[in-house]
Design a protein around this motif. Structure first.
Motif, PDB file in Angstrom:
ATOM      1  N   VAL A  27       0.831  -1.207   0.000  1.00 12.29           N
ATOM      2  CA  VAL A  27       0.000   0.000   0.000  1.00 12.29           C
ATOM      3  C   VAL A  27       0.867   1.259   0.000  1.00 12.29           C
ATOM      4  O   VAL A  27       0.599   2.203  -0.741  1.00 12.29           O
ATOM      5  CB  VAL A  27      -0.974  -0.006   1.208  1.00 12.29           C
ATOM      6  CG1 VAL A  27      -1.699   1.311   1.335  1.00 12.29           C
ATOM      7  CG2 VAL A  27      -1.958  -1.160   1.088  1.00 12.29           C
ATOM      8  N   GLN A  28       1.925   1.259   0.803  1.00  9.10           N
ATOM      9  CA  GLN A  28       2.824   2.411   0.823  1.00  9.10           C
ATOM     10  C   GLN A  28       3.494   2.596  -0.528  1.00  9.10           C
ATOM     11  O   GLN A  28       3.595   3.716  -1.036  1.00  9.10           O
ATOM     12  CB  GLN A  28       3.888   2.234   1.901  1.00  9.10           C
ATOM     13  CG  GLN A  28       3.348   2.297   3.302  1.00  9.10           C
ATOM     14  CD  GLN A  28       4.364   1.850   4.323  1.00  9.10           C
ATOM     15  OE1 GLN A  28       5.162   0.955   4.056  1.00  9.10           O
ATOM     16  NE2 GLN A  28       4.343   2.460   5.490  1.00  9.10           N
ATOM     17  N   ARG A  29       3.934   1.508  -1.102  1.00 10.71           N
ATOM     18  CA  ARG A  29       4.600   1.560  -2.404  1.00 10.71           C
ATOM     19  C   ARG A  29       3.652   2.111  -3.482  1.00 10.71           C
ATOM     20  O   ARG A  29       4.024   2.980  -4.267  1.00 10.71           O
ATOM     21  CB  ARG A  29       5.070   0.159  -2.775  1.00 10.71           C
ATOM     22  CG  ARG A  29       5.785   0.086  -4.078  1.00 10.71           C
ATOM     23  CD  ARG A  29       6.110  -1.369  -4.398  1.00 10.71           C
ATOM     24  NE  ARG A  29       6.549  -1.483  -5.752  1.00 10.71           N
ATOM     25  CZ  ARG A  29       7.807  -1.661  -6.111  1.00 10.71           C
ATOM     26  NH1 ARG A  29       8.736  -1.770  -5.201  1.00 10.71           N
ATOM     27  NH2 ARG A  29       8.136  -1.750  -7.373  1.00 10.71           N
ATOM     28  N   LEU A  30       2.438   1.613  -3.502  1.00 10.39           N
ATOM     29  CA  LEU A  30       1.455   2.089  -4.481  1.00 10.39           C
ATOM     30  C   LEU A  30       1.124   3.556  -4.267  1.00 10.39           C
ATOM     31  O   LEU A  30       0.974   4.317  -5.229  1.00 10.39           O
ATOM     32  CB  LEU A  30       0.190   1.236  -4.424  1.00 10.39           C
ATOM     33  CG  LEU A  30       0.340  -0.209  -4.890  1.00 10.39           C
ATOM     34  CD1 LEU A  30      -0.944  -0.981  -4.614  1.00 10.39           C
ATOM     35  CD2 LEU A  30       0.701  -0.271  -6.358  1.00 10.39           C
ATOM     36  N   ILE A  75       9.005   4.226 -10.825  1.00 10.18           N
ATOM     37  CA  ILE A  75       8.700   5.650 -10.934  1.00 10.18           C
ATOM     38  C   ILE A  75       9.374   6.248 -12.166  1.00 10.18           C
ATOM     39  O   ILE A  75       8.743   6.982 -12.930  1.00 10.18           O
ATOM     40  CB  ILE A  75       9.103   6.405  -9.647  1.00 10.18           C
ATOM     41  CG1 ILE A  75       8.122   6.045  -8.519  1.00 10.18           C
ATOM     42  CG2 ILE A  75       9.149   7.914  -9.875  1.00 10.18           C
ATOM     43  CD1 ILE A  75       8.517   6.562  -7.168  1.00 10.18           C
ATOM     44  N   ALA A  76      10.630   5.912 -12.375  1.00  8.67           N
ATOM     45  CA  ALA A  76      11.344   6.419 -13.540  1.00  8.67           C
ATOM     46  C   ALA A  76      10.681   5.978 -14.842  1.00  8.67           C
ATOM     47  O   ALA A  76      10.648   6.726 -15.822  1.00  8.67           O
ATOM     48  CB  ALA A  76      12.804   5.967 -13.514  1.00  8.67           C
ATOM     49  N   ALA A  77      10.106   4.785 -14.839  1.00 10.58           N
ATOM     50  CA  ALA A  77       9.439   4.265 -16.035  1.00 10.58           C
ATOM     51  C   ALA A  77       7.986   4.707 -16.139  1.00 10.58           C
ATOM     52  O   ALA A  77       7.317   4.403 -17.127  1.00 10.58           O
ATOM     53  CB  ALA A  77       9.512   2.725 -16.029  1.00 10.58           C
ATOM     54  N   GLY A  78       7.481   5.399 -15.119  1.00 16.27           N
ATOM     55  CA  GLY A  78       6.093   5.866 -15.138  1.00 16.27           C
ATOM     56  C   GLY A  78       5.090   4.797 -14.797  1.00 16.27           C
ATOM     57  O   GLY A  78       3.911   4.902 -15.135  1.00 16.27           O
ATOM     58  N   LYS A  79       5.516   3.749 -14.094  1.00 12.83           N
ATOM     59  CA  LYS A  79       4.606   2.665 -13.707  1.00 12.83           C
ATOM     60  C   LYS A  79       4.003   2.955 -12.358  1.00 12.83           C
ATOM     61  O   LYS A  79       4.513   3.783 -11.594  1.00 12.83           O
ATOM     62  CB  LYS A  79       5.363   1.348 -13.658  1.00 12.83           C
ATOM     63  CG  LYS A  79       5.927   0.904 -14.984  1.00 12.83           C
ATOM     64  CD  LYS A  79       6.687  -0.381 -14.851  1.00 12.83           C
ATOM     65  CE  LYS A  79       7.321  -0.801 -16.158  1.00 12.83           C
ATOM     66  NZ  LYS A  79       8.156  -1.993 -15.994  1.00 12.83           N
ATOM     67  N   SER A  80       2.947   2.224 -12.035  1.00 11.62           N
ATOM     68  CA  SER A  80       2.252   2.429 -10.767  1.00 11.62           C
ATOM     69  C   SER A  80       2.917   1.738  -9.598  1.00 11.62           C
ATOM     70  O   SER A  80       2.509   1.932  -8.460  1.00 11.62           O
ATOM     71  CB  SER A  80       0.805   1.945 -10.885  1.00 11.62           C
ATOM     72  OG  SER A  80       0.782   0.542 -11.069  1.00 11.62           O
ATOM     73  N   GLY A  81       3.913   0.911  -9.828  1.00 11.81           N
ATOM     74  CA  GLY A  81       4.569   0.212  -8.742  1.00 11.81           C
ATOM     75  C   GLY A  81       3.907  -1.064  -8.328  1.00 11.81           C
ATOM     76  O   GLY A  81       4.211  -1.641  -7.304  1.00 11.81           O
ATOM     77  N   GLU A  82       2.986  -1.544  -9.125  1.00 17.17           N
ATOM     78  CA  GLU A  82       2.259  -2.785  -8.790  1.00 17.17           C
ATOM     79  C   GLU A  82       3.117  -3.990  -9.022  1.00 17.17           C
ATOM     80  O   GLU A  82       3.954  -4.037  -9.844  1.00 17.17           O
ATOM     81  CB  GLU A  82       1.002  -2.884  -9.645  1.00 17.17           C
ATOM     82  CG  GLU A  82       0.029  -1.755  -9.352  1.00 17.17           C
ATOM     83  CD  GLU A  82      -1.162  -1.781 -10.277  1.00 17.17           C
ATOM     84  OE1 GLU A  82      -1.410  -2.775 -10.985  1.00 17.17           O
ATOM     85  OE2 GLU A  82      -1.856  -0.779 -10.304  1.00 17.17           O
TER      86      GLU A  82
END
Length: 67
Positions: free
Chosen positions: A4-7, A60-67
């Motif tokens: 949850v924190q990562r997302l 983050i650098a790739a623009g992903k949501s971190g899922e």
């Protein structure tokens, strides 16, 4: 860092990027700082947390949501 924190972190950074509040250079700087913190954390022997931080930086650098 739990999922949850990562997302949440990834969503905040990507939301700021999409809104134009921060530019790609700022996002890259944030990702670089996360990488640096990951290296420090790894040096303390917290390997799993370091891997999570580095992975979050990559997402983050790739623009992903971190899922």
């Amino acid at each position: 860092m739990d999922l949850v924190q990562r997302l949440a972190i990834a969503a905040i950074i990507n939301g700021l990027r999409k809104s134009g509040a921060i530019d790609d250079a700022a996002v890259a700087a944030i990702a670089d700082e996360l990488q640096a913190v990951g290296k420090i954390t790894d040096g303390w022997g917290h390997v799993r947390q370091a891997e999570t931080l580095r992975s979050l930086a990559d997402d983050i650098a790739a623009g992903k949501s971190g899922e």
